[in-house]
Design a protein around this motif. Sequence first.
Motif: not given
Length: 404
Positions: A139-143, A399-404
């Motif tokens: 996804s390439g979602a930033p974190f 993971a995204l919630n934790f590493l935002k």
Amino acid sequence: MTTTIESILQYVDKKEVVELTRSLIRIQSVYRPQVEGGNEEKVARFIVDYLKNIGLDVFYEEVVPGRPNVIAIYDSGLPGKTLLFEGHTDVVTEGDLDSWTYDPFGGEISNDRIYGRGSCDTKGNLAAAISAVHALKKSGAPFTGKIILCIPCDEEGMMIGIKDFIRRGWADGVDGAIICEPEENQLCITQKGAIRIVLKTHGKMAHGAMPLTGINPNTRMAKLIVELDQLEQKEKQRLGEHPYLGWPSITPTILQAPVKGEPQINVVPAQCMTTLDIRTVPGQEHDQLRREIEDIIERLSKDDPDFTATLDLIEDRPWTETDKENEVVQVVAQAYRQVTGKDPVYNGVPGATDGTFLHLAGVPILTTGAGDRHIPHHADEYVDINELVETVQIYTLSALNFLK
């Protein structure tokens, strides 16, 4: 779900998690020390190749010969927290093949379920964690910060894999861990402790027709077991039933006499042995419980000059408890709501997990994953595919919630 969440979850690949689960099941990883290849090495090497193909940094560390840990890292390159996903590679024996409808190492699909040893405990959830990290990468979602995949050996035994992982320093600086075990995607914030003890009563061998010429360790063991049952009842009355874990227990599991040599009906044995599988809940102190058992032995020795017993503590795994307000619990609860639209169900793990030792190392833990929590170690073990996909989604957003 928001558009952002939907755009990330589109990278969760149902086919990937299903086929990865099936591949893992097909590689036998029952620990059989007397059988060549009876360990986790083959499945670990498969996982190493898979993770390298995803593009993760991968480490292969042998704990003892043939029993490796695999560690993989997905690093954002930005400073931040560290989240760990843990899922073990070993599985228990398949037992009697005649009790299985499906090939225990076939990874067969029937009625939207994947069958096989480890499908539920916990190769399906290991595949879910890997698939979640892959979805994030695609996804390439930033974190910020990084994700560690901890994939140890020997969870079903003495947990030498996670102990080695911690000893080498991998748990240092980890801010939260999700333990990937079959819990029907319930959020387990506590788990029972475990104490394993070997008790032996010592006697004197004699003819069964003339028992008074010897000392019978069996009758002494019987008295000891009765006292242990009374101790269990006292602990139940003192603590009550835990809302997530139920009752504490002191369970004699193996009873053997003689300890060495061949038993015979007309022979009083020299020794009797029992093993205790003690499961504890919050509020029980393990050192105090051990002292109470030692006090029972001492009291019985005073009442009977021929009573001699020894206690050998072979494993001590404390109970764990993570506050609902802890960040790792909060972010998984948020992910659960985002995926399902429902509030999560909180629960406890009836046994110990590798998370026990991560907790001891100072890492906040939460246990969750796909699979009927009563199915592990059964014949025809299975995991529901739809629930497994839901797990991948929950892990991804956690993971995204934790590493935002």
